[in-house]
Design a protein around this motif. Structure first.
Motif, PDB file in Angstrom:
ATOM      1  N   LEU A 184       0.827  -1.205   0.000  1.00 25.29           N
ATOM      2  CA  LEU A 184       0.000   0.000   0.000  1.00 25.29           C
ATOM      3  C   LEU A 184       0.862   1.257   0.000  1.00 25.29           C
ATOM      4  CD1 LEU A 184      -2.919   1.074   0.173  1.00 25.29           C
ATOM      5  CD2 LEU A 184      -2.649   1.097   2.664  1.00 25.29           C
ATOM      6  N   ARG A 185       0.588   2.126  -0.984  1.00 26.64           N
ATOM      7  CA  ARG A 185       1.347   3.365  -1.101  1.00 26.64           C
ATOM      8  C   ARG A 185       0.452   4.601  -1.106  1.00 26.64           C
ATOM      9  NH1 ARG A 185       5.112   3.755  -5.797  1.00 26.64           N
ATOM     10  NH2 ARG A 185       6.112   5.277  -4.413  1.00 26.64           N
ATOM     11  N   ALA A 186      -0.855   4.423  -1.290  1.00 24.39           N
ATOM     12  CA  ALA A 186      -1.744   5.589  -1.341  1.00 24.39           C
ATOM     13  C   ALA A 186      -3.158   5.203  -0.970  1.00 24.39           C
ATOM     14  CB  ALA A 186      -1.730   6.222  -2.735  1.00 24.39           C
ATOM     15  N   LEU A 187      -3.723   5.924  -0.016  1.00 21.29           N
ATOM     16  CA  LEU A 187      -5.144   5.850   0.300  1.00 21.29           C
ATOM     17  C   LEU A 187      -5.730   7.230   0.057  1.00 21.29           C
ATOM     18  CD1 LEU A 187      -5.442   3.755   3.591  1.00 21.29           C
ATOM     19  CD2 LEU A 187      -6.377   3.165   1.346  1.00 21.29           C
ATOM     20  N   MET A 188      -6.645   7.327  -0.900  1.00 24.38           N
ATOM     21  CA  MET A 188      -7.239   8.608  -1.241  1.00 24.38           C
ATOM     22  C   MET A 188      -8.497   8.781  -0.403  1.00 24.38           C
ATOM     23  SD  MET A 188      -5.638   7.010  -3.901  1.00 24.38           S
ATOM     24  CE  MET A 188      -6.654   6.492  -5.280  1.00 24.38           C
ATOM     25  N   VAL A 189      -8.417   9.625   0.614  1.00 20.74           N
ATOM     26  CA  VAL A 189      -9.521   9.844   1.547  1.00 20.74           C
ATOM     27  C   VAL A 189     -10.358  11.011   1.039  1.00 20.74           C
ATOM     28  CG1 VAL A 189     -10.154  10.366   3.930  1.00 20.74           C
ATOM     29  CG2 VAL A 189      -8.100   9.028   3.443  1.00 20.74           C
ATOM     30  N   SER A 190     -11.665  10.809   1.012  1.00 20.09           N
ATOM     31  CA  SER A 190     -12.536  11.885   0.549  1.00 20.09           C
ATOM     32  C   SER A 190     -13.884  11.763   1.233  1.00 20.09           C
ATOM     33  CB  SER A 190     -12.722  11.821  -0.970  1.00 20.09           C
ATOM     34  OG  SER A 190     -13.339  10.616  -1.348  1.00 20.09           O
TER      35      SER A 190
END
Length: 366
Positions: free
Chosen positions: A140-146
């Motif tokens: 895991l390198r990116a979690l896009m939180v929105s």
């Protein structure tokens, strides 16, 4: 569609009849605050979108794109957020992965995903799950939180548990991406809006306010919709003078970072005083015993409306309702103190995964 049916295929060559300002597609909102609305986007707006054009990527998006080797999709590609990041992934040379059961962290482990979109409640649950029983999230390198504002303390906790992987994005179906914070940006900001995006913070009279002052966000983006399909009244309310009224509340700091604080329509009126739900929810969630907190209003014979809270405790914790009320009172005043606090296992959610607070029914323990 009726026009197409009236003119069947004549066997001749295809003719390109779409013009830049014709409607190219309808994209539906998530419906988290009401019935989904169809946002009408023109061919010109679609052509101006940045996701498929690496040369147009702002710095935060360029950093994100470098981490999208395997983008795990959950929900529907009818979602503006899902498809926008999907196009970005493909433009960056990555792969889109669809999980049959998009459960975190299992799907990340099984598919060796490098990135995915996550709502704020899902982020909190993932952090709690990793604390309780760590899974191998080395891919895991990116979690896009929105979807919602996030407390700075919760972003620090996520970084401690998951590493520097959280990209805090802000956008709407009506506008596309508005701003994005990278893992190195100052929490809980959503970073600096790109140069091609205009953002104004305005007071209730529509007058721009200075940095540090909360107000409603008005936005202009190159790829924004021009209105809601077959809904002139709502279009007139939201789309005016080339700007999109987001109905979100926030402010800029002196350096130009954007911060979100809540929704203009997510309010409770107590003794004729208007109180926004967002600050109350964040005050409750700041308690170490609370994993998630949600607030709604309901009619009250004495005060007109009253605040009602729903909380999800952290694993192994039992919240003290009296302490929670004291915390809210000290931070925000008597009008924001919940009349009732109800413990729930999870918040109802819509198809997008966003919390559906309208399904929370007040009337739990006092």
């Amino acid at each position: 569609v009726e026009d197409l049916l009236e003119h069947p295929d004549d066997g001749g060559p295809l003719r390109l009849s779409g013009r830049p300002h014709d409607v190219a597609r309808l994209v539906h909102t998530s419906g988290s605050t009401g019935a989904p609305k169809a946002c009408a986007q023109t061919y010109a707006a679609m052509d101006a979108a940045w996701a498929a054009r690496p040369a147009a990527w702002p710095p935060a998006v360029r950093e994100l794109a470098s981490r999208l080797q395997r983008y795990l999709v959950f929900g529907s590609l009818a979602s503006q957020v899902m498809v926008e990041y999907g196009i970005l992934t493909l433009a960056a040379g990555g792969t889109m992965v669809v999980a049959d059961k998009p459960v975190f962290p299992d799907a990340i482990v099984e598919h060796r995903a490098s990135a995915s979109v996550v709502t704020v409640p899902r982020l909190y649950r993932l952090v709690a799950a990793q604390r309780a029983a760590p899974a191998d999230l080395s891919s895991l390198r990116a979690l896009m939180v929105s979807g919602s504002p996030v407390e700075a303390s919760r972003l620090h906790e996520a970084r401690e548990v998951l590493g520097p992987v959280v990209f805090h994005g802000y956008g709407q179906t009506e506008t596309g991406m508005i701003s994005m914070a990278t893992p190195s940006d100052v929490p809980p900001s959503v970073g600096f809006p790109p140069d091609v995006v205009d953002v104004e913070i305005r007071d209730p009279d529509g007058v721009p306010v200075p940095a540090g002052t909360d107000g409603e966000l008005y936005v202009r983006t190159p790829s924004q919709a021009f209105g809601y399909w077959a809904d002139p009244a709502e279009t007139a309310e939201v789309f005016a003078g080339g700007w999109v009224r987001t109905r979100d509340l926030g402010h800029f700091d002196e350096e130009g970072r954007l911060y979100l604080v809540g929704r203009t329509r997510d309010v409770i009126i107590v003794n004729a005083n208007l109180h926004y739900a967002g600050p109350i929810e964040r005050a409750l969630a700041a308690c170490p015993d609370i994993a998630e907190a949600y607030v709604v209003g309901a009619p009250d014979e004495d005060t007109g409306e009253a605040v009602h809270a729903f909380v999800i405790p952290r694993a192994g914790r039992t919240p003290d309702f009296g302490a929670l009320r004291t915390m809210v009172r000290e931070r925000l005043g008597d009008g924001c103190v919940p009349a009732t606090i109800t413990v729930i296992d999870e918040v109802p959610s819509g198809p997008s995964g966003k919390p559906a607070k309208r399904l929370l029914i007040p009337g739990g323990p006092a």
